[in-house]
Design a protein around this motif. Sequence first.
Motif, PDB file in Angstrom:
ATOM      1  N   LEU A 198      12.171  11.029  11.656  1.00 53.89           N
ATOM      2  CA  LEU A 198      11.909   9.620  11.904  1.00 53.89           C
ATOM      3  C   LEU A 198      12.890   8.390  11.271  1.00 53.89           C
ATOM      4  CD1 LEU A 198       8.986  11.070  12.850  1.00 53.89           C
ATOM      5  CD2 LEU A 198       7.948   9.121  11.577  1.00 53.89           C
ATOM      6  N   TYR A 199      13.854   8.973  10.482  1.00 55.79           N
ATOM      7  CA  TYR A 199      14.754   8.035  10.082  1.00 55.79           C
ATOM      8  C   TYR A 199      16.111   8.107  10.530  1.00 55.79           C
ATOM      9  CZ  TYR A 199      15.253  12.518   7.496  1.00 55.79           C
ATOM     10  OH  TYR A 199      15.183  13.944   7.590  1.00 55.79           O
ATOM     11  N   CYS A 200      16.315   9.226  11.546  1.00 54.68           N
ATOM     12  CA  CYS A 200      17.694   9.567  11.700  1.00 54.68           C
ATOM     13  C   CYS A 200      18.113   9.197  13.399  1.00 54.68           C
ATOM     14  CB  CYS A 200      18.051  11.090  11.511  1.00 54.68           C
ATOM     15  SG  CYS A 200      19.662  11.506  11.755  1.00 54.68           S
ATOM     16  N   GLN A 213      29.653  19.174   8.961  1.00 57.45           N
ATOM     17  CA  GLN A 213      28.230  18.778   9.093  1.00 57.45           C
ATOM     18  C   GLN A 213      27.839  18.621  10.502  1.00 57.45           C
ATOM     19  OE1 GLN A 213      26.508  14.539   7.847  1.00 57.45           O
ATOM     20  NE2 GLN A 213      26.062  15.923   6.300  1.00 57.45           N
ATOM     21  N   ALA A 214      26.486  18.651  10.728  1.00 58.07           N
ATOM     22  CA  ALA A 214      26.104  18.448  12.423  1.00 58.07           C
ATOM     23  C   ALA A 214      24.654  18.245  12.219  1.00 58.07           C
ATOM     24  CB  ALA A 214      26.561  19.715  13.099  1.00 58.07           C
ATOM     25  N   GLY A 215      24.261  17.848  13.410  1.00 60.97           N
ATOM     26  CA  GLY A 215      22.640  17.808  13.540  1.00 60.97           C
ATOM     27  C   GLY A 215      22.227  19.374  13.462  1.00 60.97           C
ATOM     28  N   LEU A 220      21.852  20.437   1.705  1.00 60.34           N
ATOM     29  CA  LEU A 220      20.522  20.285   2.450  1.00 60.34           C
ATOM     30  C   LEU A 220      19.724  19.400   1.671  1.00 60.34           C
ATOM     31  CD1 LEU A 220      18.873  21.650   5.109  1.00 60.34           C
ATOM     32  CD2 LEU A 220      17.821  22.973   3.204  1.00 60.34           C
ATOM     33  N   ARG A 221      19.711  18.018   1.982  1.00 59.65           N
ATOM     34  CA  ARG A 221      18.964  17.058   1.191  1.00 59.65           C
ATOM     35  C   ARG A 221      17.513  17.495   1.463  1.00 59.65           C
ATOM     36  NH1 ARG A 221      21.294  10.989   2.026  1.00 59.65           N
ATOM     37  NH2 ARG A 221      23.206  11.204   1.205  1.00 59.65           N
ATOM     38  N   PHE A 222      17.018  17.570   0.313  1.00 59.70           N
ATOM     39  CA  PHE A 222      15.061  17.566   0.496  1.00 59.70           C
ATOM     40  C   PHE A 222      14.410  16.474   1.061  1.00 59.70           C
ATOM     41  CE2 PHE A 222      15.675  17.427  -4.349  1.00 59.70           C
ATOM     42  CZ  PHE A 222      14.593  16.293  -4.489  1.00 59.70           C
ATOM     43  N   GLU A 223      15.207  15.216   0.877  1.00 57.95           N
ATOM     44  CA  GLU A 223      15.065  13.952   1.395  1.00 57.95           C
ATOM     45  C   GLU A 223      13.708  13.233   0.570  1.00 57.95           C
ATOM     46  OE1 GLU A 223      17.106  13.179   3.679  1.00 57.95           O
ATOM     47  OE2 GLU A 223      17.679  14.709   4.678  1.00 57.95           O
ATOM     48  N   THR A 224      12.945  13.761   0.245  1.00 56.48           N
ATOM     49  CA  THR A 224      11.935  13.429  -0.718  1.00 56.48           C
ATOM     50  C   THR A 224      10.801  14.695  -1.008  1.00 56.48           C
ATOM     51  OG1 THR A 224       9.552  11.963  -0.956  1.00 56.48           O
ATOM     52  CG2 THR A 224      10.246  13.025   1.236  1.00 56.48           C
ATOM     53  N   ASP A 268      10.429  23.929   4.832  1.00 59.29           N
ATOM     54  CA  ASP A 268      10.473  23.994   3.257  1.00 59.29           C
ATOM     55  C   ASP A 268      11.826  24.051   2.680  1.00 59.29           C
ATOM     56  OD1 ASP A 268      10.168  24.305   0.762  1.00 59.29           O
ATOM     57  OD2 ASP A 268       8.511  25.755   1.000  1.00 59.29           O
ATOM     58  N   ARG A 269      12.391  22.864   2.535  1.00 59.38           N
ATOM     59  CA  ARG A 269      13.838  22.631   2.239  1.00 59.38           C
ATOM     60  C   ARG A 269      13.978  23.155   0.708  1.00 59.38           C
ATOM     61  NH1 ARG A 269      17.473  18.314   5.057  1.00 59.38           N
ATOM     62  NH2 ARG A 269      17.056  19.079   7.283  1.00 59.38           N
ATOM     63  N   PHE A 270      13.177  23.048  -0.108  1.00 60.90           N
ATOM     64  CA  PHE A 270      13.115  23.563  -1.452  1.00 60.90           C
ATOM     65  C   PHE A 270      13.413  25.076  -1.527  1.00 60.90           C
ATOM     66  CE2 PHE A 270      11.115  19.642  -2.669  1.00 60.90           C
ATOM     67  CZ  PHE A 270      12.192  19.193  -3.591  1.00 60.90           C
ATOM     68  N   PHE A 311      18.454   4.263   2.303  1.00 62.00           N
ATOM     69  CA  PHE A 311      18.021   4.530   3.785  1.00 62.00           C
ATOM     70  C   PHE A 311      18.356   3.105   4.526  1.00 62.00           C
ATOM     71  CE2 PHE A 311      14.550   2.757   6.370  1.00 62.00           C
ATOM     72  CZ  PHE A 311      14.829   3.829   7.555  1.00 62.00           C
ATOM     73  N   LEU A 312      19.186   3.438   5.539  1.00 59.80           N
ATOM     74  CA  LEU A 312      19.709   2.530   6.565  1.00 59.80           C
ATOM     75  C   LEU A 312      19.050   2.505   7.719  1.00 59.80           C
ATOM     76  CD1 LEU A 312      23.493   2.560   5.406  1.00 59.80           C
ATOM     77  CD2 LEU A 312      21.542   0.935   4.599  1.00 59.80           C
ATOM     78  N   PRO A 313      18.165   1.350   8.101  1.00 63.25           N
ATOM     79  CA  PRO A 313      17.298   1.686   9.449  1.00 63.25           C
ATOM     80  C   PRO A 313      18.250   1.719  10.589  1.00 63.25           C
ATOM     81  CG  PRO A 313      16.546  -0.182   8.005  1.00 63.25           C
ATOM     82  CD  PRO A 313      17.699   0.236   7.445  1.00 63.25           C
TER      83      PRO A 313
END
Length: 361
Positions: free
Chosen positions: A54-56, A93-95, A145-149, A168-170, A219-221
Amino acid sequence: MKPDEILLWLKETGEARLEELWARADAVRAREVGPAVHLRGLIEIGNHCVRQCLYCGINACAPGVTRYRMTGPEILDCASEAHRLGYGSVVIQAGEDPGFSRTFIEGLVRTIKATTPLAVTLSLGERRDDELRCWKDAGADRYLLRFETSDPELYTRIHPSLPGTLSDRFAQLDRMRAMGYEIGTGVMVGIPGQTWETLARDIDAFRRFDMDMIGVGPFLPSPRTPLGGPEAAGFMAPADRQVPNDELTTLKAVALTRLVCPQANIPSTTALATLNTRTGRELGLSRGANVVMPNVTPPAYRVLYEIYPGKACIHETAQMCQGCMEGRIRSLGRILGKGPGGRGSHLESVSESCPAAPELP
Ligand code: SAM
């Protein structure tokens, strides 16, 4: 440092206390990883993505995105340019894009490793274990791989799983470490729904998982995304609990990350430089960071990799980026890192200037 203390520092507003935080972070950086700033050449190889984060700004549903995939020869040209400029590593890096197949990435990694001394970092999202293992065997050194939150409920809301799988990024970070990768992660500061307590727990998670590389940026909207428009209001935590996506809070998070992970490689992020184009990079470097990732993607593709608008350094060529970065690093009295710059590389020698790189075969 316990999460409670991290929390107090995050909320700190007193100037004298903050000066103390900056000084402590810079001293730990100097003692633990030394004066070298490592340059990683960032190659944004494609912006197709199967995810609906939702942020990207390049998520699968983002409107008005011209999609691209760089070819093998184009990517290898960028890697050789990074080598020619004296960088010790590249970040590919890529999507999250199955269009970049296991064999395609394997071939890239093998060629870069056979023809250059570059360390190779991959940042391709959530990929299968057989792919990750294959790329490790081909010579890949690191994976970002950012876990983002670290808040599972917030994560599920902003980063929906693909049908039939649970993201599950962790767990992926753990598996990649067991495969032998150096692992990198990170979070965005000020994502809607992120509370002060959540951010304190994110920083504590960096410590608990002993991450090798940690990227913390604001975070940059993006107006192409739900969190960049009116819908974002519905995601916000109450005003006194919501973390702002500003420069000061990001710098506090960078400094605290250095204090809890003294030996990690920590970039001064492009997102921070986007918030403050004049001195953002320098402030990150003088408050805990020791890495910069100059963009070596051809400018024609770079503008299409728009995860948020107004990205810093979007039109400069790799050569221009190089000159500018060198100047900024020297202005801080720091020196350019030499070699791959992996974790523990401060124990190796450092160079006063970029070495003349040998020609590629
Ligand atoms: N697909 C890979 C992945 O998901 O890890 C790598 C590419 S993804 C675009 C890289 C990072 O960009 C994400 O981990 C996220 O933290 C960051 N990012 C995405 N949208 C952003 C935004 N609007 N503001 C700041 N950072 C953002």
